[in-house]
Motif scaffolding. Structure first.
Motif, PDB file in Angstrom:
ATOM      1  N   GLU A 191      -2.813   2.529  -3.789  1.00  0.00           N
ATOM      2  CA  GLU A 191      -2.543   3.875  -3.282  1.00  0.00           C
ATOM      3  C   GLU A 191      -3.812   4.719  -3.231  1.00  0.00           C
ATOM      4  N   SER A 192      -3.841   5.647  -2.279  1.00  0.00           N
ATOM      5  CA  SER A 192      -4.922   6.627  -2.193  1.00  0.00           C
ATOM      6  C   SER A 192      -4.569   7.904  -2.948  1.00  0.00           C
ATOM      7  N   ALA A 193      -3.282   8.095  -3.225  1.00  0.00           N
ATOM      8  CA  ALA A 193      -2.755   9.214  -4.005  1.00  0.00           C
ATOM      9  C   ALA A 193      -1.366   8.787  -4.458  1.00  0.00           C
ATOM     10  N   PRO A 194      -0.804   9.417  -5.493  1.00  0.00           N
ATOM     11  CA  PRO A 194       0.511   8.989  -5.974  1.00  0.00           C
ATOM     12  C   PRO A 194       1.560   8.936  -4.862  1.00  0.00           C
ATOM     13  N   GLY A 195       2.108   7.754  -4.649  1.00  0.00           N
ATOM     14  CA  GLY A 195       3.125   7.572  -3.626  1.00  0.00           C
ATOM     15  C   GLY A 195       2.604   7.307  -2.229  1.00  0.00           C
ATOM     16  N   ILE A 196       1.281   7.387  -2.041  1.00  0.00           N
ATOM     17  CA  ILE A 196       0.683   7.192  -0.705  1.00  0.00           C
ATOM     18  C   ILE A 196      -0.016   5.844  -0.664  1.00  0.00           C
ATOM     19  N   LYS A 197       0.642   4.854  -0.101  1.00  0.00           N
ATOM     20  CA  LYS A 197       0.054   3.527   0.003  1.00  0.00           C
ATOM     21  C   LYS A 197      -1.040   3.519   1.070  1.00  0.00           C
ATOM     22  N   ASP A 198      -2.042   2.665   0.841  1.00  0.00           N
ATOM     23  CA  ASP A 198      -3.193   2.541   1.736  1.00  0.00           C
ATOM     24  C   ASP A 198      -3.190   1.126   2.311  1.00  0.00           C
ATOM     25  N   PRO A 199      -3.036   0.976   3.636  1.00  0.00           N
ATOM     26  CA  PRO A 199      -3.000  -0.365   4.213  1.00  0.00           C
ATOM     27  C   PRO A 199      -4.229  -1.211   3.873  1.00  0.00           C
ATOM     28  N   ALA A 200      -5.405  -0.597   3.847  1.00  0.00           N
ATOM     29  CA  ALA A 200      -6.616  -1.359   3.531  1.00  0.00           C
ATOM     30  C   ALA A 200      -6.592  -1.863   2.092  1.00  0.00           C
ATOM     31  N   ARG A 201      -6.098  -1.049   1.180  1.00  0.00           N
ATOM     32  CA  ARG A 201      -6.025  -1.477  -0.222  1.00  0.00           C
ATOM     33  C   ARG A 201      -4.968  -2.564  -0.402  1.00  0.00           C
ATOM     34  N   ILE A 202      -3.878  -2.457   0.339  1.00  0.00           N
ATOM     35  CA  ILE A 202      -2.871  -3.522   0.293  1.00  0.00           C
ATOM     36  C   ILE A 202      -3.490  -4.839   0.768  1.00  0.00           C
ATOM     37  N   ALA A 203      -4.222  -4.790   1.868  1.00  0.00           N
ATOM     38  CA  ALA A 203      -4.852  -5.996   2.404  1.00  0.00           C
ATOM     39  C   ALA A 203      -5.848  -6.585   1.414  1.00  0.00           C
ATOM     40  N   ALA A 204      -6.634  -5.721   0.779  1.00  0.00           N
ATOM     41  CA  ALA A 204      -7.626  -6.194  -0.191  1.00  0.00           C
ATOM     42  C   ALA A 204      -6.948  -6.835  -1.402  1.00  0.00           C
ATOM     43  N   PHE A 205      -5.870  -6.230  -1.859  1.00  0.00           N
ATOM     44  CA  PHE A 205      -5.149  -6.784  -3.010  1.00  0.00           C
ATOM     45  C   PHE A 205      -4.600  -8.168  -2.664  1.00  0.00           C
ATOM     46  N   LEU A 206      -3.945  -8.276  -1.538  1.00  0.00           N
ATOM     47  CA  LEU A 206      -3.333  -9.560  -1.166  1.00  0.00           C
ATOM     48  C   LEU A 206      -4.392 -10.618  -0.916  1.00  0.00           C
ATOM     49  N   SER A 207      -5.538 -10.219  -0.395  1.00  0.00           N
ATOM     50  CA  SER A 207      -6.635 -11.165  -0.216  1.00  0.00           C
ATOM     51  C   SER A 207      -7.142 -11.668  -1.563  1.00  0.00           C
ATOM     52  N   ALA A 208      -7.249 -10.765  -2.529  1.00  0.00           N
ATOM     53  CA  ALA A 208      -7.706 -11.150  -3.871  1.00  0.00           C
ATOM     54  C   ALA A 208      -6.713 -12.083  -4.541  1.00  0.00           C
ATOM     55  N   VAL A 209      -5.417 -11.841  -4.334  1.00  0.00           N
ATOM     56  CA  VAL A 209      -4.404 -12.727  -4.883  1.00  0.00           C
ATOM     57  C   VAL A 209      -4.541 -14.130  -4.275  1.00  0.00           C
ATOM     58  N   ALA A 210      -4.715 -14.175  -2.959  1.00  0.00           N
ATOM     59  CA  ALA A 210      -4.810 -15.470  -2.269  1.00  0.00           C
ATOM     60  C   ALA A 210      -6.046 -16.251  -2.706  1.00  0.00           C
ATOM     61  N   GLN A 211      -7.122 -15.541  -3.006  1.00  0.00           N
ATOM     62  CA  GLN A 211      -8.361 -16.196  -3.412  1.00  0.00           C
ATOM     63  C   GLN A 211      -8.398 -16.504  -4.901  1.00  0.00           C
TER      64      GLN A 211
END
Length: 212
Positions: A191-211
Motif C-alpha cells: 500500500e501507498s497509504a492505509p487501504g490504498i493498494k499500489d499496483p506496482a508494489r503488488i507486482a514487486a511483491f508477487l515477483s519476489a515471491v516467485a523468485q
C-alpha cells in the motif's frame, strides 16, 4: 515447494487486476467496518466478477454474525472464509452452517501464542499466523507489524498454514526461506497509504515471491 500468495484488502479494479496478473493464488476482500479496506456488498460484488476461476476469493471477517457472512458470501462469491478474533465455539458453528473452507488467524508475539494454533486442530482448514497487534488496536491486522519468524522453527503445525504480518517485497523472500511458508499473505506491505493498494508494489511483491 512453490509458495503462493494472497493479496489482501483489495478494493479497486486496477489493484485486483495487478494481483491476478501478477500470479496471486488468493485475493482478500475485507468485510469489517472499522478497516480502511472494508468493502460494501455492492463493491464486493463488482470486484468478485473480475476474479477468474483459478484464483480464490477470501472473505476476511472479525467475529462476524450470520447475517454478514451470508450477505458477503453471496455478494463476494466467496471461496474461503478467513476469521479473526473468533472463538473456537463460534468457528465450529460457522463451519457447521456452511460448506466453505475456513482459515483462522492466530496472533503471534511469543512462542506461547502458538498454543492457540493447537486448539484449532480440526476447526481450521488453514491457520494464518499473523503478528499480534498492540492492546487496544482497532484492527486485528493490516498494520505492517511482523513477528519473530524463528518462533515457527520446529513447530508442529496442526493444520495447513500461511504466513502474514509485516511482509513486503523487500522481506518476503527471506520469510519464505526461513519459514517454508506455503502461502504468504500481504496487505499493508503493498500500500501507498492505509487501504490504498499500489499496483506496482503488488507486482514487486508477487515477483519476489516467485523468485524466492
Amino acid at each position: 515447494m512453490v509458495t503462493s500468495a494472497k493479496i489482501c484488502g483489495l478494493s479497486t479494479p486496477d489493484t485486483l487486476d495487478a494481483a491476478i496478473g501478477g500470479g496471486a493464488s488468493h485475493v482478500g476482500l475485507v468485510f469489517f467496518a472499522p478497516s480502511p479496506r472494508n468493502l460494501s456488498l455492492d463493491r464486493a460484488a463488482s470486484l468478485a466478477v473480475q476474479v477468474p476461476p483459478h484464483v480464490q476469493r477470501v472473505g476476511v471477517f472479525v467475529d462476524p454474525d450470520d447475517a454478514l457472512l451470508d450477505a458477503a458470501i453471496a455478494s463476494g462469491r466467496l471461496d474461503v472464509l478467513q476469521l479473526h478474533k473468533t472463538a473456537p465455539a463460534r468457528i465450529a458453528a460457522i463451519r457447521a452452517r456452511r460448506s466453505l473452507p475456513v482459515w483462522v488467524a492466530v496472533a503471534v508475539k511469543t512462542r506461547a501464542d502458538l498454543d492457540d494454533a493447537r486448539a484449532l486442530s480440526g476447526l481450521a482448514d488453514r491457520i494464518l499466523y499473523d503478528a499480534k497487534t498492540p492492546d487496544g488496536a482497532a484492527l486485528p491486522g493490516g498494520m505492517g507489524m511482523r513477528f519473530d519468524w524463528s518462533l515457527l522453527s520446529g513447530f508442529a503445525h496442526p493444520a495447513p498454514w500461511a504466513l502474514s504480518g509485516g511482509l513486503d517485497a523487500a522481506n518476503v523472500a527471506e520469510a519464505i526461506r526461513r519459514t517454508g511458508a506455503p502461502i504468504v499473505d500481504v496487505s499493508s506491505g503493498v500500500e501507498s497509504a492505509p487501504g490504498i493498494k499500489d499496483p506496482a508494489r503488488i507486482a514487486a511483491f508477487l515477483s519476489a515471491v516467485a523468485q524466492g
